[in-house]
Design a protein around this motif. Structure first.
Motif, PDB file in Angstrom:
ATOM      1  N   GLU A  38      33.026  31.261  36.894  1.00  0.00           N
ATOM      2  CA  GLU A  38      32.661  31.079  38.296  1.00  0.00           C
ATOM      3  C   GLU A  38      33.859  31.228  39.222  1.00  0.00           C
ATOM      4  N   SER A  39      35.049  30.858  38.743  1.00  0.00           N
ATOM      5  CA  SER A  39      36.264  31.099  39.532  1.00  0.00           C
ATOM      6  C   SER A  39      36.509  32.592  39.699  1.00  0.00           C
ATOM      7  N   LEU A  40      36.220  33.353  38.664  1.00  0.00           N
ATOM      8  CA  LEU A  40      36.360  34.811  38.749  1.00  0.00           C
ATOM      9  C   LEU A  40      35.344  35.409  39.716  1.00  0.00           C
ATOM     10  N   VAL A  41      34.138  34.872  39.716  1.00  0.00           N
ATOM     11  CA  VAL A  41      33.118  35.336  40.673  1.00  0.00           C
ATOM     12  C   VAL A  41      33.620  35.122  42.098  1.00  0.00           C
ATOM     13  N   GLU A  42      34.210  33.947  42.362  1.00  0.00           N
ATOM     14  CA  GLU A  42      34.740  33.670  43.695  1.00  0.00           C
ATOM     15  C   GLU A  42      35.900  34.606  44.027  1.00  0.00           C
ATOM     16  N   ALA A  43      36.724  34.911  43.020  1.00  0.00           N
ATOM     17  CA  ALA A  43      37.881  35.781  43.259  1.00  0.00           C
ATOM     18  C   ALA A  43      37.461  37.205  43.596  1.00  0.00           C
ATOM     19  N   ILE A  44      36.493  37.759  42.866  1.00  0.00           N
ATOM     20  CA  ILE A  44      36.098  39.143  43.140  1.00  0.00           C
ATOM     21  C   ILE A  44      35.346  39.268  44.458  1.00  0.00           C
ATOM     22  N   ALA A  45      34.729  38.167  44.899  1.00  0.00           N
ATOM     23  CA  ALA A  45      34.019  38.211  46.181  1.00  0.00           C
ATOM     24  C   ALA A  45      34.981  38.473  47.332  1.00  0.00           C
ATOM     25  N   ARG A  46      36.271  38.173  47.114  1.00  0.00           N
ATOM     26  CA  ARG A  46      37.286  38.383  48.156  1.00  0.00           C
ATOM     27  C   ARG A  46      38.030  39.704  47.996  1.00  0.00           C
ATOM     28  N   GLN A  47      37.684  40.479  46.951  1.00  0.00           N
ATOM     29  CA  GLN A  47      38.434  41.694  46.646  1.00  0.00           C
ATOM     30  C   GLN A  47      37.587  42.944  46.854  1.00  0.00           C
ATOM     31  N   PRO A  48      38.159  43.970  47.471  1.00  0.00           N
ATOM     32  CA  PRO A  48      37.452  45.259  47.491  1.00  0.00           C
ATOM     33  C   PRO A  48      37.409  45.838  46.078  1.00  0.00           C
ATOM     34  N   VAL A  49      36.428  46.673  45.816  1.00  0.00           N
ATOM     35  CA  VAL A  49      36.283  47.266  44.491  1.00  0.00           C
ATOM     36  C   VAL A  49      37.218  48.467  44.389  1.00  0.00           C
ATOM     37  N   THR A  50      38.355  48.259  43.727  1.00  0.00           N
ATOM     38  CA  THR A  50      39.335  49.316  43.514  1.00  0.00           C
ATOM     39  C   THR A  50      39.582  49.441  42.012  1.00  0.00           C
ATOM     40  N   PRO A  51      40.152  50.562  41.547  1.00  0.00           N
ATOM     41  CA  PRO A  51      40.462  50.663  40.113  1.00  0.00           C
ATOM     42  C   PRO A  51      41.362  49.535  39.618  1.00  0.00           C
ATOM     43  N   ALA A  52      42.386  49.166  40.407  1.00  0.00           N
ATOM     44  CA  ALA A  52      43.296  48.089  39.979  1.00  0.00           C
ATOM     45  C   ALA A  52      42.561  46.753  39.875  1.00  0.00           C
ATOM     46  N   ALA A  53      41.665  46.488  40.827  1.00  0.00           N
ATOM     47  CA  ALA A  53      40.909  45.235  40.782  1.00  0.00           C
ATOM     48  C   ALA A  53      39.920  45.243  39.621  1.00  0.00           C
ATOM     49  N   ARG A  54      39.314  46.389  39.341  1.00  0.00           N
ATOM     50  CA  ARG A  54      38.402  46.477  38.190  1.00  0.00           C
ATOM     51  C   ARG A  54      39.165  46.229  36.892  1.00  0.00           C
ATOM     52  N   ARG A  55      40.330  46.845  36.773  1.00  0.00           N
ATOM     53  CA  ARG A  55      41.148  46.585  35.571  1.00  0.00           C
ATOM     54  C   ARG A  55      41.502  45.105  35.486  1.00  0.00           C
TER      55      ARG A  55
END
Length: 199
Positions: free
Chosen positions: A67-84
């Motif tokens: 759930e912490s990861l869910v909160e973290a990705i909600a603040r991040q644009p979907v980029t290759p680095a963020a997906r990795r």
């Protein structure tokens, strides 16, 4: 949790985890756990009110992290680095919680437990949607599901393989399923106690 009570609680959790792995959640009773610990069943109730309570305690750290990861990705644009970064974070979680994850993935009764199934499904749905990207077509959504399934399946399929040997091949396979190349992985959760990964 520290102190004698905390230590005993942790010992009960580890004993239960081992018995759940060996016999299955449904086939393991609180009496079995008490016998293994050399306790009476009423003594076990001092620490856990029920087998369900014990199962939830085992799952809580992994679910909280998801759930912490869910909160973290909600603040991040979907980029290759963020997906990795998400793939690396999920793999770290599965490796750190390997014994727990093995029980839940391999035991339908444990995974279907209401308090666990809802939280797990909600988190995974968010991961799939985010990895696929906004307005993704069906092919992209299937790749997102496959990437996470790759991590989950490989960690369970190779239980005796050391983390350092498993990590790179599994990340390679997950990235390939998603259709992204190796490169920089953006850390999603700041944690000074965990090493930065560049996967």
């Amino acid at each position: 949790m520290t102190g004698p009570r905390g230590q005993t609680r942790e010992q009960i959790e580890q004993t239960a985890l081992r018995l759940f792995a060996e016999r299955g959640f449904g086939a393991t009773s609180l009496q079995d756990i008490a016998n293994e610990m050399g306790f009476t069943k009423p003594a076990l109730y001092y620490y856990f009110r029920s087998k369900d309570d014990l199962l939830e305690a085992l799952a809580a750290p992994a679910l909280d992290r998801l759930e912490s990861l869910v909160e973290a990705i909600a603040r991040q644009p979907v980029t290759p680095a963020a997906r990795r970064g998400l793939l690396a974070e999920l793999l770290d979680l599965y490796l750190e919680q390997r014994a727990v994850m093995t029980v839940f993935i391999g035991d339908r009764a444990a995974l279907a437990h209401p308090a666990i199934a809802v939280r797990s499904k909600q988190a995974n749905t968010k991961f799939h949607e985010w990895l696929a990207g906004p307005g993704a077509e069906f092919a992209a959504r299937t790749r997102a599901v496959a990437a996470i399934a790759t991590i989950r399946s490989c960690v369970v399929a190779f239980p005796d393989t050391p983390d350092e040997e498993l990590r790179a091949p599994v990340l390679d396979a997950a990235r390939a399923a998603l259709g992204i190349r190796p490169g920089r992985a953006m850390p999603l959760i700041a944690d000074p106690d965990r090493r930065a990964e560049s996967g």
